[in-house]
Design an enzyme around this catalytic site. Structure first.
Site, short mmCIF file in Angstrom:
data_model
loop_
_atom_site.label_atom_id
_atom_site.label_comp_id
_atom_site.label_asym_id
_atom_site.label_seq_id
_atom_site.Cartn_x
_atom_site.Cartn_y
_atom_site.Cartn_z
N SER A 88 -19.95 -15.74 -7.06
CA SER A 88 -21.31 -16.27 -7.21
C SER A 88 -21.61 -16.86 -8.57
CB SER A 88 -22.33 -15.18 -6.87
OG SER A 88 -22.19 -14.08 -7.74
N GLU A 119 -39.22 -15.84 -11.55
CA GLU A 119 -38.80 -14.58 -12.15
C GLU A 119 -37.30 -14.68 -12.36
OE1 GLU A 119 -38.73 -15.05 -8.97
OE2 GLU A 119 -36.75 -14.26 -8.52
N LYS A 161 -27.30 -19.95 -7.91
CA LYS A 161 -28.76 -19.97 -7.92
C LYS A 161 -29.33 -21.39 -7.82
CE LYS A 161 -29.56 -15.48 -8.45
NZ LYS A 161 -30.34 -14.68 -7.49
C1 PLP Z 1 -24.00 -14.71 -10.62
C2 PLP Z 1 -24.99 -13.94 -9.83
N1 PLP Z 1 -24.61 -13.36 -8.69
C3 PLP Z 1 -25.46 -12.64 -7.94
C4 PLP Z 1 -26.77 -12.43 -8.33
C5 PLP Z 1 -27.64 -11.57 -7.48
O1 PLP Z 1 -28.61 -12.27 -6.75
P1 PLP Z 1 -28.45 -12.51 -5.20
O2 PLP Z 1 -28.20 -11.18 -4.58
O3 PLP Z 1 -29.77 -13.08 -4.80
O4 PLP Z 1 -27.34 -13.44 -4.99
C6 PLP Z 1 -27.23 -13.02 -9.51
C7 PLP Z 1 -28.62 -12.84 -9.94
O5 PLP Z 1 -29.05 -13.09 -10.99
C8 PLP Z 1 -26.31 -13.79 -10.28
O6 PLP Z 1 -26.69 -14.37 -11.44
#
Ligand code: PLP
Lengths: 391, 260
Positions: A372, A111, A89
């Site tokens: 992620s 948000e 993020k």
């Molecule tokens: C570690 C992680 N992966 C994925 C997401 C999902 O968001 P996005 O689809 O925008 O990557 C989040 C959202 O809070 C997250 O914290």
């Protein structure tokens, strides 16, 4: 076929800026400036400096040998969990905070669902000395307590969103209302590739560093790139520089919640239909009257009834494939990744790992999973669901 | 084209009172009770909100009323059915009626079908707060015109003069001037809006201007009407009807007090 946004802000039939007139000046200002600013040397220098020295990029691309042995292909993990604050993020918030400063904004709103975007926003606001207000659903405040504490420690104000399902969708409504009421001095840092144009494109560009690095780190192209999708920002970042390489299979993984045949699910692309939510036309979960259906996922970051318009377009044009993984399977995958690789993933990310079992990989297949985020924020849920204190 | 709305404006009236309320609130079948009471109290226009699960541009009062209306079972289909019976029972009623609703429910209902039903139950105009002007021009205008439905756009203190002129050119109902850039029901001070409403008055627009979003009492109403053609009251009206045990009486005395 183009997978990029067109000059009117659309990806095929999806996207656009379905904003109340009240936000027109703000959105127009962004539309006119976001590319100009991003392309300026000043922005580029500061952005890359911060990504390197503050975020800790480039993040490693790690060959996960034990997962590879289990599933038969070569499985590589893009370590976004090693970014400062623990998830991808922050790539976006670093970009947007520089933009906000160039636009002369003094007050930042955001948000958040899992709290990772809230933390990443609070972090860059502290770095730049800007006031920060984060809207978060009441339910998410409960289930992501460590991140709420982090935001407060960083000096941000966390405002609970108490309407609807009290999750990410409602936090987004509240943030947009705040922006309507404070149009002049405030920049809204949206945390995913959702919202009105130019947000989906802008956030995708800031996150595209992920696939840029993967391309540089891998010799040749991967066969698969896999990422979880809430709004879709980490997936878009991981897909971005592979969109025009048709041999690379792109797989987005959404949250099935208790199952796609139940009403407790967040599998937007699997179950949804076209509609307008949060100021863009995309695919969304709605009833026959066009009312938004409240989603469910064990993972706060995927608990969202919409999806970025670019993903709707990638799905409709068959460039990417989307699968849905249940709460239970995500938990299993989280345990497996922890025990085979010594990496505890975020609950969101765990969804992406769960599709490995369905891929039927050849030994020569090269798979990149976008890791992620890390799982620290989810330890309460893991402890409860996996009964860790009984082990 | 003519409808009750354009008919009303053709004589260039002043001091217009437009009351907003949410369909299906406080009770599902209150829509027509309130409508009839407003008609009898001789308000100049009525604006009926179609509840939506995610009303982005609305403040807490209207959000809450939408939520309750949805729980009561309100839907677009139900609203049209209520308006059909209202017309049957009140053939002489000629107060212009507008519907205000977010884009998504309207799109799911089907735009052409929606406008056709509006025309058949005597709805004269639509306010769709998340329908941008450029999408309206390209995808909606022809359908609105085919069914003789007027459209209403919002302007705010941040709207540039150039854009106000474009909105004026594209409007067939009235222009809805938000008195401060805010969600409905916000507590901003009305006097802050005076400069802006004065500017609108001096622009000499072809379209009548009504202002809304934080008018609460007779004084605010008079202040607003000293600049523009009328005012819209929503949140305050909803607060009043939320608490009453006698809807008809409350509506009558509210309108009387505002217009005194
Ligand atoms: C570690 C992680 N992966 C994925 C997401 C999902 O968001 P996005 O689809 O925008 O990557 C989040 C959202 O809070 C997250 O914290």
């Amino acid at each position: 076929m183009s997978y990029q946004v067109d000059e009117k802000g659309f990806y095929g039939e999806f996207g656009g800026a379905f904003i109340p007139e009240l936000l027109y000046p703000n959105i127009e200002e962004l539309q006119e400036n976001y590319l100009k600013i991003e392309k300026s040397e000043e922005f580029q220098t500061e952005f890359h400096q911060l990504l390197k020295d503050y975020v800790g990029r480039p993040t490693p691309l790690f060959l996960a040998k034990r997962l590879s042995a289990k599933y038969g292909g070569e499985i590589w993990l893009k370590r976004e969990d090693l970014c400062h604050t623990g998830a991808h993020k922050i790539n976006n918030t670093v970009g947007q905070i520089i933009l906000a400063q160039k636009l002369g904004k003094k007050r930042i709103i955001a948000e958040t669902g899992a709290g990772q975007h809230g933390v990443a926003t609070a972090t860059v606001c502290a770095l730049k000395g800007l006031k920060c207000i984060v809207y978060m659903g009441e339910k998410d405040i409960e289930r992501q307590a460590p991140n709420v504490a982090r935001m407060k420690m960083l000096g941000a104000e966390v405002r609970p969103a108490m309407s609807g399902s009290k999750t990410l969708k409602d936090a987004t409504n509240e943030a947009m209302r705040d922006w309507i009421n404070n149009p002049e001095d405030t920049h809204y840092i949206i945390g995913s590739v959702v919202g009105p144009h130019p947000y989906p494109d802008m956030v995708a560009r800031y996150q595209s560093i992920i696939s840029k690095e993967i391309k540089e780190q891998m010799q040749g192209l991967p066969d698969y790139v896999i990422a979880c999708v809430g709004g879709g920002s980490n997936a878009m970042g991981a897909f971005y520089h592979f969109l025009d390489d048709p041999s690379v299979k792109l797989i987005g993984v959404e949250a099935a919640g208790l199952g796609i045949d139940t009403d407790k699910t967040a599998a937007t692309l699997t179950l949804g239909t076209p509609g307008v939510l949060h100021a863009s036309r995309s695919i969304m979960m709605q009833d026959k009257d066009g009312q938004v259906i409240e989603p469910h996922s064990i993972s706060a970051g995927l608990d969202y009834p919409g999806i970025g318009p670019a993903h709707a377009w990638l799905k409709v044009s068959d460039r990417a494939q989307y699968m849905a993984v249940t709460d239970a399977d995500a938990l299993k995958a989280a345990v497996e990744c922890s025990r085979l690789e010594g990496i505890i993933p975020a609950l969101e990310t765990a969804h992406a790992f769960s599709v490995l079992k369905d891929l039927d990989l050849k030994p020569t297949d090269r798979v990149v999973i976008n890791l992620s985020g890390r799982g620290d924020k989810d330890m309460d849920t893991y402890m409860r669901e996996l009964k860790l204190n009984e082990l | 084209m003519q409808n009750n709305l354009t008919q009303l404006f053709s004589s260039k009236p002043k001091n217009l009172l437009n009351i907003f309320f949410t369909a299906g609130y406080p009770k599902l079948e209150d829509t027509t009770v309130i409508l009839k009471a407003l008609e009898e109290a001789k308000v100049d226009l009525v604006e009926i909100g179609i509840p939506f699960s995610d009303p982005l541009a609305d403040g807490p009062t209207i959000q809450e009323s939408s939520k309750i209306a949805l729980e009561n079972g309100m839907s677009i289909e139900k609203l049209f059915t209520q308006l059909e019976s209202y017309r049957e029972e009140n053939p002489e009623a000629d107060t212009p009626i507008l519907l205000m609703g977010y884009l998504n429910p309207v799109m799911q209902f089907g735009l052409d079908k929606f406008c056709a039903r509006c025309a058949s139950v005597g709805v004269d105009g639509l306010i769709v707060p998340d329908l941008p002007m450029f999408i309206y021009e390209h995808e909606f205008k022809a359908t609105f015109e085919k069914h003789n439905i007027s459209n209403v756009f919002l302007v705010t203190p941040q709207t540039s003069e150039k854009r106000i002129r474009e909105i004026d050119a594209n409007s067939t109902g009235f222009i809805y001037a938000v008195s401060s850039a805010s969600t409905t029901g916000s507590k901003a001070d009305f006097s802050a809006a005076a400069d802006y409403l004065g500017k609108l008055r001096d622009m000499d627009l072809k379209t009548p201007v009504l202002t809304g979003f934080n008018i609460k009492n007779n004084q605010n109403f008079k202040d607003a009407c000293s600049f523009v053609d009328g005012a819209i009251i929503g949140s305050e009206f909803i607060r009043q009807i939320a608490e009453t045990t006698d809807l008809k009486q409350t509506v009558a005395s509210f309108v009387k007090e505002i217009k005194k």
